[in-house]
Design a protein around this motif. Structure first.
Motif, PDB file in Angstrom:
ATOM      1  N   GLY A   1      -2.729  -1.990 -12.576  1.00 12.13           N
ATOM      2  CA  GLY A   1      -1.794  -3.083 -12.424  1.00 12.13           C
ATOM      3  C   GLY A   1      -0.694  -3.124 -13.456  1.00 12.13           C
ATOM      4  N   LYS A   2      -0.542  -2.057 -14.228  1.00  9.56           N
ATOM      5  CA  LYS A   2       0.490  -2.041 -15.266  1.00  9.56           C
ATOM      6  C   LYS A   2       1.887  -1.837 -14.676  1.00  9.56           C
ATOM      7  CE  LYS A   2      -2.455  -0.533 -19.027  1.00  9.56           C
ATOM      8  NZ  LYS A   2      -2.690   0.451 -20.068  1.00  9.56           N
ATOM      9  N   LYS A   3       1.943  -1.433 -13.449  1.00  6.27           N
ATOM     10  CA  LYS A   3       3.231  -1.210 -12.782  1.00  6.27           C
ATOM     11  C   LYS A   3       3.438  -2.225 -11.660  1.00  6.27           C
ATOM     12  CE  LYS A   3       4.264   2.531 -15.101  1.00  6.27           C
ATOM     13  NZ  LYS A   3       5.352   2.616 -16.013  1.00  6.27           N
ATOM     14  N   GLY A   4       2.849  -3.419 -11.803  1.00  6.74           N
ATOM     15  CA  GLY A   4       2.984  -4.449 -10.777  1.00  6.74           C
ATOM     16  C   GLY A   4       1.855  -4.391  -9.767  1.00  6.74           C
ATOM     17  N   ASN A   5       1.791  -5.396  -8.942  1.00 14.92           N
ATOM     18  CA  ASN A   5       0.762  -5.452  -7.904  1.00 14.92           C
ATOM     19  C   ASN A   5       1.047  -4.411  -6.828  1.00 14.92           C
ATOM     20  OD1 ASN A   5      -0.567  -7.530  -9.177  1.00 14.92           O
ATOM     21  ND2 ASN A   5       0.561  -9.108  -8.075  1.00 14.92           N
ATOM     22  N   ILE A   6      -0.010  -3.833  -6.328  1.00 13.97           N
ATOM     23  CA  ILE A   6       0.122  -2.848  -5.253  1.00 13.97           C
ATOM     24  C   ILE A   6      -0.726  -3.290  -4.070  1.00 13.97           C
ATOM     25  CG2 ILE A   6       0.705  -0.891  -6.731  1.00 13.97           C
ATOM     26  CD1 ILE A   6      -2.214  -0.040  -6.658  1.00 13.97           C
ATOM     27  N   SER A   7      -0.337  -2.847  -2.909  1.00 17.18           N
ATOM     28  CA  SER A   7      -1.076  -3.201  -1.694  1.00 17.18           C
ATOM     29  C   SER A   7      -2.378  -2.428  -1.631  1.00 17.18           C
ATOM     30  CB  SER A   7      -0.225  -2.886  -0.464  1.00 17.18           C
ATOM     31  OG  SER A   7      -0.083  -1.478  -0.315  1.00 17.18           O
ATOM     32  N   ASN A   8      -3.296  -2.891  -0.790  1.00 18.98           N
ATOM     33  CA  ASN A   8      -4.566  -2.186  -0.597  1.00 18.98           C
ATOM     34  C   ASN A   8      -4.335  -0.774  -0.055  1.00 18.98           C
ATOM     35  OD1 ASN A   8      -6.067  -4.276  -1.557  1.00 18.98           O
ATOM     36  ND2 ASN A   8      -6.806  -4.961   0.437  1.00 18.98           N
ATOM     37  N   THR A   9      -3.368  -0.632   0.828  1.00 20.28           N
ATOM     38  CA  THR A   9      -3.067   0.688   1.395  1.00 20.28           C
ATOM     39  C   THR A   9      -2.588   1.642   0.317  1.00 20.28           C
ATOM     40  OG1 THR A   9      -2.463  -0.356   3.490  1.00 20.28           O
ATOM     41  CG2 THR A   9      -1.709   1.899   3.151  1.00 20.28           C
ATOM     42  N   GLU A  10      -1.677   1.148  -0.525  1.00 24.58           N
ATOM     43  CA  GLU A  10      -1.179   2.000  -1.613  1.00 24.58           C
ATOM     44  C   GLU A  10      -2.282   2.313  -2.619  1.00 24.58           C
ATOM     45  OE1 GLU A  10       2.325   2.272  -5.022  1.00 24.58           O
ATOM     46  OE2 GLU A  10       2.156   0.453  -3.830  1.00 24.58           O
ATOM     47  N   ALA A  11      -3.109   1.320  -2.944  1.00 26.08           N
ATOM     48  CA  ALA A  11      -4.219   1.546  -3.879  1.00 26.08           C
ATOM     49  C   ALA A  11      -5.189   2.580  -3.324  1.00 26.08           C
ATOM     50  CB  ALA A  11      -4.942   0.234  -4.159  1.00 26.08           C
ATOM     51  N   ASN A  12      -5.477   2.506  -2.036  1.00 24.49           N
ATOM     52  CA  ASN A  12      -6.372   3.480  -1.407  1.00 24.49           C
ATOM     53  C   ASN A  12      -5.803   4.895  -1.527  1.00 24.49           C
ATOM     54  OD1 ASN A  12      -8.743   4.129   0.009  1.00 24.49           O
ATOM     55  ND2 ASN A  12      -7.603   4.232   1.921  1.00 24.49           N
ATOM     56  N   LYS A  13      -4.503   5.046  -1.267  1.00 23.29           N
ATOM     57  CA  LYS A  13      -3.852   6.351  -1.415  1.00 23.29           C
ATOM     58  C   LYS A  13      -3.901   6.820  -2.860  1.00 23.29           C
ATOM     59  CE  LYS A  13      -0.621   5.808   2.430  1.00 23.29           C
ATOM     60  NZ  LYS A  13       0.775   5.585   2.819  1.00 23.29           N
ATOM     61  N   LEU A  14      -3.687   5.900  -3.792  1.00 21.81           N
ATOM     62  CA  LEU A  14      -3.720   6.257  -5.210  1.00 21.81           C
ATOM     63  C   LEU A  14      -5.119   6.699  -5.647  1.00 21.81           C
ATOM     64  CD1 LEU A  14      -1.437   3.475  -6.708  1.00 21.81           C
ATOM     65  CD2 LEU A  14      -0.957   5.935  -6.653  1.00 21.81           C
ATOM     66  N   PHE A  15      -6.159   6.013  -5.141  1.00 20.49           N
ATOM     67  CA  PHE A  15      -7.530   6.424  -5.482  1.00 20.49           C
ATOM     68  C   PHE A  15      -7.816   7.835  -4.960  1.00 20.49           C
ATOM     69  CE2 PHE A  15      -8.739   1.988  -6.492  1.00 20.49           C
ATOM     70  CZ  PHE A  15      -9.407   2.240  -7.680  1.00 20.49           C
ATOM     71  N   LYS A  16      -7.342   8.146  -3.779  1.00 18.55           N
ATOM     72  CA  LYS A  16      -7.552   9.492  -3.230  1.00 18.55           C
ATOM     73  C   LYS A  16      -6.789  10.534  -4.052  1.00 18.55           C
ATOM     74  CE  LYS A  16      -8.729   7.931   1.357  1.00 18.55           C
ATOM     75  NZ  LYS A  16      -8.347   7.783   2.739  1.00 18.55           N
ATOM     76  N   LYS A  17      -5.551  10.220  -4.410  1.00 11.02           N
ATOM     77  CA  LYS A  17      -4.762  11.127  -5.256  1.00 11.02           C
ATOM     78  C   LYS A  17      -5.431  11.298  -6.616  1.00 11.02           C
ATOM     79  CE  LYS A  17      -0.112  11.654  -7.199  1.00 11.02           C
ATOM     80  NZ  LYS A  17       1.236  11.067  -7.271  1.00 11.02           N
ATOM     81  N   TRP A  18      -5.919  10.200  -7.168  1.00 14.22           N
ATOM     82  CA  TRP A  18      -6.592  10.232  -8.459  1.00 14.22           C
ATOM     83  C   TRP A  18      -7.797  11.173  -8.411  1.00 14.22           C
ATOM     84  CZ3 TRP A  18     -11.255   9.413 -10.741  1.00 14.22           C
ATOM     85  CH2 TRP A  18     -11.268   9.210 -12.114  1.00 14.22           C
ATOM     86  N   GLY A  19      -8.542  11.109  -7.325  1.00 11.10           N
ATOM     87  CA  GLY A  19      -9.718  11.962  -7.179  1.00 11.10           C
ATOM     88  C   GLY A  19      -9.362  13.443  -7.180  1.00 11.10           C
ATOM     89  N   ILE A  20      -8.287  13.804  -6.518  1.00 11.63           N
ATOM     90  CA  ILE A  20      -7.840  15.207  -6.497  1.00 11.63           C
ATOM     91  C   ILE A  20      -7.437  15.649  -7.900  1.00 11.63           C
ATOM     92  CG2 ILE A  20      -6.031  16.772  -5.655  1.00 11.63           C
ATOM     93  CD1 ILE A  20      -6.070  15.010  -3.045  1.00 11.63           C
ATOM     94  N   LEU A  21      -6.657  14.813  -8.571  1.00 11.25           N
ATOM     95  CA  LEU A  21      -6.229  15.144  -9.936  1.00 11.25           C
ATOM     96  C   LEU A  21      -7.422  15.233 -10.879  1.00 11.25           C
ATOM     97  CD1 LEU A  21      -3.087  12.818 -10.116  1.00 11.25           C
ATOM     98  CD2 LEU A  21      -3.096  15.323  -9.936  1.00 11.25           C
ATOM     99  N   GLN A  22      -8.391  14.350 -10.713  1.00  9.24           N
ATOM    100  CA  GLN A  22      -9.592  14.377 -11.549  1.00  9.24           C
ATOM    101  C   GLN A  22     -10.383  15.662 -11.310  1.00  9.24           C
ATOM    102  OE1 GLN A  22     -10.624  12.657 -14.082  1.00  9.24           O
ATOM    103  NE2 GLN A  22     -12.627  13.606 -14.252  1.00  9.24           N
TER     104      GLN A  22
END
Length: 147
Positions: A105-126
């Motif tokens: 949340g350091k870059k503002g509120n994000i939607s559930n759809t965007e958060a879901n995409k970010l979690f998937k991207k995060w997993g690949i990077l991890q």
């Protein structure tokens, strides 16, 4: 004697870094994906903040130990292992931190759809980070066993 201590500490801290990365990739991240996005986001910040100090300490110790051991013993493949550990720094700062900041949340509120995409991207990077650290650990372990 000092070389053995450095070797042990380097193997230990690289193993702890790799083990933690594997656990996060295999257990924590899939758990986040299996819950609601809101729950995953609520859990992400404390997990992230709780792991930063230990991962930084373990990684730094492994990097310094590998370089020191390589120089002290003229076994320069230890330095290569440290370079692999160093690669995780720009991977984290350039690719993972922007995703982390959005999820926390350091870059503002994000939607559930965007958060879901970010979690998937995060997993690949991890997983990329996990593989790099695991290769370093396997190299150090191989060098420690077959020297």
């Amino acid at each position: 004697m000092i070389n053995q201590v450095i070797e042990f500490i380097t193997l230990l801290t690289t193993g702890l870094t790799a083990g933690t990365a594997i656990y996060v990739s295999l257990v924590t991240h899939p758990a986040w994906l299996s819950t609601s996005v809101a729950s995953a986001q609520d859990n992400f910040t404390p997990v992230f903040k709780g792991s930063v100090a230990s991962q930084a300490l373990f990684s730094t110790t492994a990097i310094v130990g590998g370089i020191a051991f390589g120089i002290l013993t003229d076994e320069y493949l230890w330095i290569l292992g440290s370079v692999l550990m160093i690669i995780n720094i720009p991977l984290t700062l350039i690719f993972l931190m922007p995703v982390n900041n959005k999820l926390m949340g350091k870059k503002g509120n994000i939607s559930n759809t965007e958060a879901n995409k970010l979690f998937k991207k995060w997993g690949i990077l991890q997983w990329i980070r996990t593989v790099v650290v695991l290769i370093a650990f396997i190299l150090f372990l191989w060098l420690g066993i077959f020297k």
